[in-house]
Enzyme design. Structure first.
Site, PDB file in Angstrom:
ATOM      1  N   GLU A   1      29.273  31.005  -6.968  1.00 52.46           N
ATOM      2  CA  GLU A   1      29.916  29.968  -6.156  1.00 52.46           C
ATOM      3  C   GLU A   1      29.449  28.578  -6.584  1.00 52.46           C
ATOM      4  OE1 GLU A   1      30.547  32.065  -1.843  1.00 52.46           O
ATOM      5  OE2 GLU A   1      28.490  31.834  -2.547  1.00 52.46           O
TER       6      GLU A   1
ATOM      7  N   LEU B   1      -8.812   8.945 -10.281  1.00 51.01           N
ATOM      8  CA  LEU B   1      -9.626   9.144  -9.086  1.00 51.01           C
ATOM      9  C   LEU B   1     -11.052   9.514  -9.460  1.00 51.01           C
ATOM     10  CD1 LEU B   1      -7.245  11.213  -6.756  1.00 51.01           C
ATOM     11  CD2 LEU B   1      -7.629   8.747  -6.756  1.00 51.01           C
TER      12      LEU B   1
ATOM     13  N   LYS C   1      -4.681  19.466  -5.205  1.00 54.03           N
ATOM     14  CA  LYS C   1      -4.643  18.711  -6.467  1.00 54.03           C
ATOM     15  C   LYS C   1      -3.870  19.524  -7.502  1.00 54.03           C
ATOM     16  CE  LYS C   1      -7.531  16.276  -9.795  1.00 54.03           C
ATOM     17  NZ  LYS C   1      -6.881  16.874 -10.986  1.00 54.03           N
TER      18      LYS C   1
ATOM     19  N   CYS D   1       1.564  48.131 -40.163  1.00 55.92           N
ATOM     20  CA  CYS D   1       1.540  48.302 -38.709  1.00 55.92           C
ATOM     21  C   CYS D   1       0.494  49.349 -38.333  1.00 55.92           C
ATOM     22  CB  CYS D   1       2.918  48.726 -38.215  1.00 55.92           C
ATOM     23  SG  CYS D   1       2.952  49.147 -36.456  1.00 55.92           S
TER      24      CYS D   1
END
EC number: 6.5.1.2
Length: 672
Positions: A36, A84, A119, A411
């Site tokens: 929609e 800060l 924070k 592998c």
């Protein structure tokens, strides 16, 4: 439609789409489904295509990203974005409180009103709104000059392109933190590793890397979010306090962290910090501490600033989620797409309350860059990853016998050639019949979020492969009871249960079936989008790239991956064999006008009558929404045994609490 009517309809669509964006991305309670939403967006795109002079800068269609930039220009902040001061313990927080009282001439027993905020561990930005319209967005930079990332910030769905206020301020600079949630972060890293790109080390790096893209179309494909927390320059409006600011701007469309709280005195600050410290692990995003600010703006002005930081604020940091241990072994691990990943087996160590014995090393380039070797003493960290990562090697602890792991030539599972494709960091196995890839593919297919074949765990799948009973996922649907009876310690009842679980899985939803196929870059969310858009496997198989790209959140890489998957004849044969065995994926439409339409549910505690996934499906099928946290907008909390903080919060907010049986009764399900 004439131009005047088109202009009216475009304005209506702006309002409607922006409202649905806010409900979906900020409040997490969508009222319409994706199909929609796509119809609304497509209607707007068609009208703007017919009348290009009616396209405005704040149109929802303008979030898709613009052409790449050569470099970022600079933006000077009207008011500095100061850093800060940090605190790391209660003693330092008491010192902060006492300094403020001394500066203001208050008595030791007086209590300051503070605002405490989680924070966020993201990237600080500034958004500039002029007469309500978003005009400039920049990074913090050095606090005085930042980078212009306006085009990228325009793609962040939670940032309004215009403020939802009748008479907006002439100028409003709002500061916030752009972040990437943990689930999107993990999904992004999986996609990057499968594509051969280096993974991001943590969500903050991912957010920063996404926002600092010269090509904003890349940013648009990443689900960044923002929480706003401060104001810069402001003309035409006035706030009296931090709490006044943060209570007001959500009504303008700017998201604010719902965990922010006003407290009295240092005692309130300490209690808030310890509460956030406990909640930290359950939050859907990273936080690395608590920010504490004097609430009153008059007091803030009186306190003023030091050279680099304000006197009226401080960041109380959490202890780091790190630990030191030893790499006992490095093992190459083969995934279902053939990517070989080096994994460190560690001497078990506790990190943030969790015992860690393995850590991903991501890829050989990353491992070589950090110079990680067997026998090394390392720092490990849990930062948004399910499997922790090695942060660094403590080289001064080396003894000289540590051993690096070279890229394997073959592998480790099947012996096939291993290659490193140019332009990728991934090392891949080229074996078409690699047992590790087949094993991981079948494990994924049978997993809880895919076809959910109950009881079909890793060990049974390994036995099926070892006995040669399955070679691909379709073979699961041709198994007989006698096949399972060949297993060690297998009884009649268990074999029948496994066959029953396989039979039940034939009727799973289409979205689960798509996800179970393991198409590269297609996770659960994208699978749901595809199921809603196409409605059947046949339609999806024959979908053009253009049709795929028309779906919200499906980009070129995903579309190409889907087309590649369905162009592989072997994949089509496997799907056809499953359908011939009776697999019939169903599409579950979200009911419009269902009994839960417009209602939000939260489930908490140990549920015994159904799983959380079942509960979510039941709610969504009745038109409702299942959320992960309790808020003022929650209608019902369904509480199982040992329900904790969510139940407490529901009671505090006056949210109706239901038992599992009461929830089932609402659905009209008989109790047993």
């Amino acid at each position: 439609m004439d131009k005047q009517a088109a202009e009216r309809r475009i304005q209506e669509l702006h309002k409607e789409i922006n409202r649905h964006n806010y409900l979906y991305y900020v409040e997490d309670r969508p009222e319409i489904n994706d199909a929609e939403y796509d119809l609304l967006l497509r209607e707007l795109q068609q009208l703007e295509k017919a009348y290009p002079d009616l396209v405005t800068a704040d149109s929802p269609t303008q979030r898709v990203g613009a052409a790449p930039l050569e470099k970022f220009s600079q933006v000077t902040h009207r008011m500095p974005m100061l850093s800060l001061e940090n605190a790391f313990n209660e003693e330092e927080m008491h010192d902060f409180d006492e300094r403020i009282k001394r500066f203001l001439g208050l008595a030791a027993g007086d209590e300051i009103e503070y605002v405490c905020e989680p924070k966020m561990d993201g990237l600080a930005v500034e958004l500039v709104y002029e007469n309500g319209d978003f005009t400039v967005g920049s990074t913090r930079g050095d606090g005085y000059v930042g980078e212009d990332v306006t085009q990228n910030l325009r793609t962040v769905k939670t940032i309004p392109l215009s403020l939802a206020i009748a008479t907006p301020p002439r100028l409003f600079e709002v500061r916030g933190e752009v972040y990437l949630g943990l689930a999107p972060f993990q999904k992004l890293n999986v996609e990057r590793e499968e594509a051969g790109d280096p993974p991001f080390a943590n969500p903050r790096n991912a957010a920063a890397g996404s926002l600092r893209q010269l090509d904003s179309r890349i940013t648009a494909r990443r689900p960044l979010s923002i929480f706003c927390y401060a104001a810069g320059s402001l003309e035409g409006h006035e706030f009296t306090s931090q709490s006044d600011l943060l209570n007001t701007i959500p009504g303008w469309g700017l998201p604010v962290n719902p965990l922010i709280r006003k407290v009295s005195g240092i005692g309130g600050v300490l209690a808030y910090y310890h509460e956030m410290s406990e909640k930290r692990e359950s939050l859907p995003y990273e936080i690395d501490g608590v920010v504490v600010k004097v609430d009153s703006f008059d007091l803030q002005r009186e306190l003023g600033e030091k050279t680099r930081s304000p006197r009226w604020a401080i960041a109380w940091k959490f202890p780091p989620r790190q630990a030191v241990t030893v790499v006992e072994e490095i093992v190459p691990q083969v995934g279902r797409t053939g990517v070989i990943t080096p994994v460190a087996h560690l001497r078990p160590v506790e990190v943030s309350g969790v015992m860690v014995s393995r850590a991903t090393l991501h890829n050989w380039e990353e491992m070589e860059k950090k110079d990680i070797r067997k026998g090394d003493t390392v720092v490990v960290e849990r930062a948004g990853d399910v499997i922790p990562a090695v942060v660094k090697v403590i080289t001064e602890k080396r003894k000289g016998d540590e051993q690096p792991l070279p890229i394997p030539a073959n592998c480790p599972e099947c012996g096939s050639e291993v290659v490193k494709i140019p332009g990728e960091v991934a090392v891949r196995c080229l074996g078409l019949s690699c047992p590790a890839q087949i094993r991981e593919t079948i494990i994924h297919f049978a997993s809880r979020h895919a076809m959910d074949i109950d009881g079909m765990g890793d060990k049974y799948i390994e036995q099926l492969l070892k006995l040669g009973l399955v070679k691909n996922v379709a073979d699961l649907y041709y198994l007989k009871k006698d096949d399972f009876m060949r297993f060690e310690r297998m009884g009649d009842k268990l074999a029948e249960n496994l066959l029953g679980a396989i039979e039940t899985s034939k009727q799973r939803e289409l979205s689960r079936f798509i996800y179970a196929l393991g198409i590269r870059h297609v996770g659960e969310h994208t699978a749901k989008l595809l199921a809603n858009a196409f409605g059947s496997m046949e339609n999806l198989e024959h979908a053009s790239e253009e049709e795929l790209l028309s779906i919200r959140e499906v980009g070129p890489q995903v579309a190409q991956s889907i087309r590649t998957f369905f162009h592989n004849r072997n994949n089509i044969e496997v799907i056809d064999r499953m359908f011939n065995a009776g697999v019939k994926p169903s599409v579950e439409e979200k009911r419009v006008g269902g009994r839960f339409t417009g209602k939000t549910f939260v489930f908490t505690g140990a549920l015994t009558r159904f799983t959380r996934d079942d509960a979510k499906r039941m709610v969504e099928n009745e038109g409702g929404h299942a959320a992960g946290s309790v808020s003022k907008k929650t209608d019902f909390v369904v509480a199982g045994a040992e329900a904790g903080s969510k139940l407490d919060k529901a009671r505090q907010l006056g949210v109706k609490v239901l038992t599992e049986d009461e929830f089932l009764a609402m659905l009209g399900v008989c109790r047993t």
